[in-house]
Design an enzyme around this catalytic site. Sequence first.
Site, PDB file in Angstrom:
ATOM      1  N   SER A 136       0.943  -1.257  -0.069  1.00 12.54           N
ATOM      2  CA  SER A 136       0.114   0.028   0.093  1.00 12.54           C
ATOM      3  C   SER A 136       0.762   1.262  -0.203  1.00 12.54           C
ATOM      4  O   SER A 136       1.760   1.462   0.981  1.00 12.54           O
ATOM      5  CB  SER A 136      -0.748  -0.006   1.452  1.00 12.54           C
ATOM      6  OG  SER A 136      -1.609   1.109   1.274  1.00 12.54           O
ATOM      7  N   LYS A 162      -1.328  -1.142  -4.237  1.00  9.71           N
ATOM      8  CA  LYS A 162      -2.254  -0.088  -4.022  1.00  9.71           C
ATOM      9  C   LYS A 162      -1.850   1.294  -3.864  1.00  9.71           C
ATOM     10  O   LYS A 162      -0.751   1.631  -3.333  1.00  9.71           O
ATOM     11  CB  LYS A 162      -3.029  -0.388  -2.779  1.00  9.71           C
ATOM     12  CG  LYS A 162      -3.920   0.445  -2.130  1.00  9.71           C
ATOM     13  CD  LYS A 162      -4.747  -0.353  -0.899  1.00  9.71           C
ATOM     14  CE  LYS A 162      -4.846   0.380   0.184  1.00  9.71           C
ATOM     15  NZ  LYS A 162      -5.607  -0.228   1.227  1.00  9.71           N
ATOM     16  N   LYS A 164      -2.923   5.326  -3.060  1.00 13.66           N
ATOM     17  CA  LYS A 164      -3.966   6.295  -2.423  1.00 13.66           C
ATOM     18  C   LYS A 164      -4.246   7.355  -3.620  1.00 13.66           C
ATOM     19  O   LYS A 164      -3.522   7.670  -4.446  1.00 13.66           O
ATOM     20  CB  LYS A 164      -3.267   7.013  -1.327  1.00 13.66           C
ATOM     21  CG  LYS A 164      -3.157   5.973  -0.183  1.00 13.66           C
ATOM     22  CD  LYS A 164      -4.177   5.664   0.511  1.00 13.66           C
ATOM     23  CE  LYS A 164      -3.793   4.842   1.735  1.00 13.66           C
ATOM     24  NZ  LYS A 164      -5.198   4.402   2.590  1.00 13.66           N
ATOM     25  N   ASP A 189      -7.190   3.386  -3.493  1.00 10.71           N
ATOM     26  CA  ASP A 189      -7.918   3.629  -1.980  1.00 10.71           C
ATOM     27  C   ASP A 189      -8.311   5.113  -2.251  1.00 10.71           C
ATOM     28  O   ASP A 189      -7.216   5.741  -2.150  1.00 10.71           O
ATOM     29  CB  ASP A 189      -7.131   2.978  -0.897  1.00 10.71           C
ATOM     30  CG  ASP A 189      -7.939   3.105   0.496  1.00 10.71           C
ATOM     31  OD1 ASP A 189      -8.968   3.694   0.353  1.00 10.71           O
ATOM     32  OD2 ASP A 189      -7.203   2.927   1.360  1.00 10.71           O
ATOM     33  N   GLU A 214     -11.305   1.217  -3.558  1.00  8.80           N
ATOM     34  CA  GLU A 214     -11.293   1.133  -2.186  1.00  8.80           C
ATOM     35  C   GLU A 214     -12.172   2.403  -1.446  1.00  8.80           C
ATOM     36  O   GLU A 214     -11.530   3.342  -1.840  1.00  8.80           O
ATOM     37  CB  GLU A 214     -10.096   0.706  -1.439  1.00  8.80           C
ATOM     38  CG  GLU A 214     -10.312   0.428   0.112  1.00  8.80           C
ATOM     39  CD  GLU A 214      -8.956   0.065   0.813  1.00  8.80           C
ATOM     40  OE1 GLU A 214      -8.076  -0.251   0.040  1.00  8.80           O
ATOM     41  OE2 GLU A 214      -9.210  -0.199   2.039  1.00  8.80           O
ATOM     42  N   ASP A 239     -13.918  -0.368   2.983  1.00 16.35           N
ATOM     43  CA  ASP A 239     -13.107  -0.354   4.144  1.00 16.35           C
ATOM     44  C   ASP A 239     -13.666   0.406   5.363  1.00 16.35           C
ATOM     45  O   ASP A 239     -14.509  -0.247   6.305  1.00 16.35           O
ATOM     46  CB  ASP A 239     -11.785   0.282   3.672  1.00 16.35           C
ATOM     47  CG  ASP A 239     -10.823   0.358   4.938  1.00 16.35           C
ATOM     48  OD1 ASP A 239     -11.101   0.078   6.043  1.00 16.35           O
ATOM     49  OD2 ASP A 239      -9.742   0.735   4.470  1.00 16.35           O
ATOM     50  N   LYS A 263     -10.222  -5.331   8.666  1.00 17.74           N
ATOM     51  CA  LYS A 263      -9.084  -5.118   9.567  1.00 17.74           C
ATOM     52  C   LYS A 263      -9.737  -5.512  11.091  1.00 17.74           C
ATOM     53  O   LYS A 263     -10.835  -5.062  11.576  1.00 17.74           O
ATOM     54  CB  LYS A 263      -8.648  -3.465   9.564  1.00 17.74           C
ATOM     55  CG  LYS A 263      -8.207  -3.223   8.250  1.00 17.74           C
ATOM     56  CD  LYS A 263      -7.891  -1.753   8.375  1.00 17.74           C
ATOM     57  CE  LYS A 263      -7.652  -1.071   7.246  1.00 17.74           C
ATOM     58  NZ  LYS A 263      -7.280   0.181   7.021  1.00 17.74           N
ATOM     59  N   GLY A 291      -4.306  -3.140   6.593  1.00 12.85           N
ATOM     60  CA  GLY A 291      -3.228  -2.792   7.636  1.00 12.85           C
ATOM     61  C   GLY A 291      -3.487  -1.285   8.119  1.00 12.85           C
ATOM     62  O   GLY A 291      -4.197  -0.500   7.634  1.00 12.85           O
TER      63      GLY A 291
HETATM   64 MG    MG Z   1      -8.546   1.801   3.060  1.00 12.38          MG
END
Ligand code: MG
Length: 374
Positions: A136, A162, A164, A189, A214, A239, A263, A291
Amino acid sequence: MIIDSVILHRLNMQLKAPFQTSFGTVKEKDFYLVEVVDEDGFRGFGETSAFSTPWYTEETTATVKVMLEQILIPKLLAARIEHPDDVTLLFQPVKRNFMAKAAIEGAVWDLYAKRNGLTLAQALGGKKRTIDVGISLGMEETTTALLKKIEQYVSEGYKRVKVKVKPGKDIDVLKAIRKHFPQIPLMVDANSAYTLKDIELLKKFDDFALLMIEQPLSDDDIAMHAELQKELETPICLDESIYSMADVKLAVQLKSCKIINIKASRVGGLTNAKKMHDYCKEKGIAVWVGGMLDSGVGRAHHIALATLENFSLPGDIGGSGRYWHEDIIAPEVVVCRGEINVSDSPGIGYEIDWEKVKKHRVSKEVFQRKRKTT
Ligand code: MG
């Protein structure tokens, strides 16, 4: 099990490099290592995953401390526990505060597994000996810097990337990534950076063969995610919208997503995480483990969780070296060709490196069970 004492070690650890999301930048992790000790001297460990500010969920390191100290620890120290599931029941009358609950519950799971000579993965019912992991990546100042990072982690073998995204840092970034890495398993995400007004923009994400997008919309917008999913080919993964089984059931019923990021800390612990995993398996919803810029203890819990069968997509569980110059566990978590070997040692499978804990420790508080005096 009778928990005799709970010890809160407050740690402050600097991240190797700042992690930028649509909400801001995280430079350090200020958290509590939670140690529970039973009457026979067995010890279990968990960690609080909340950040210092409430950008991810409403919980923060400070709110978690209040809940632990004033409500949850006194409840645990007054109870008798047969199984970690009992901790979830014990905390049920307390509304939300999932991360505070999960930190203790996780520590009790570790202790329970050790008492029974099991790995945490075995105690949870996980069978996998290795787990697949993805990387990520936070936002970078320049796309060139991001591409360099991707190059590095792809060469290290991480199984998916992944990134952002937020408005203004999305389509052009994705075009550049796909130009350089046409084939890599890629996802984004948004951490709730968009609204339904951005629907035309979000449809353009379909051009990049993403595994998923996400949390594009607000965390309290499960219904709106259903509207969006109807318009997108890219699967939506939820999420921050998912805290409880009721949220999962609503999202499944409304078809708000095709994938859920679980999570343990966000959903109140491993017991709830496992229940969600089982329900999603039954409903054909793919799940993976996210995470929280965790230290080795939280990471170890997530490795154990990811051994459950329906965690079929690579999780955000990097090696210790992804975020830390030095982790607080021994050995450190190592990623090899995009996989982590699940430890055979009892409990979380890693020892606490007390030298490192002492180095990063800001304070230590011990809470003791009250003894009846005669
Ligand atoms: Mg997320």
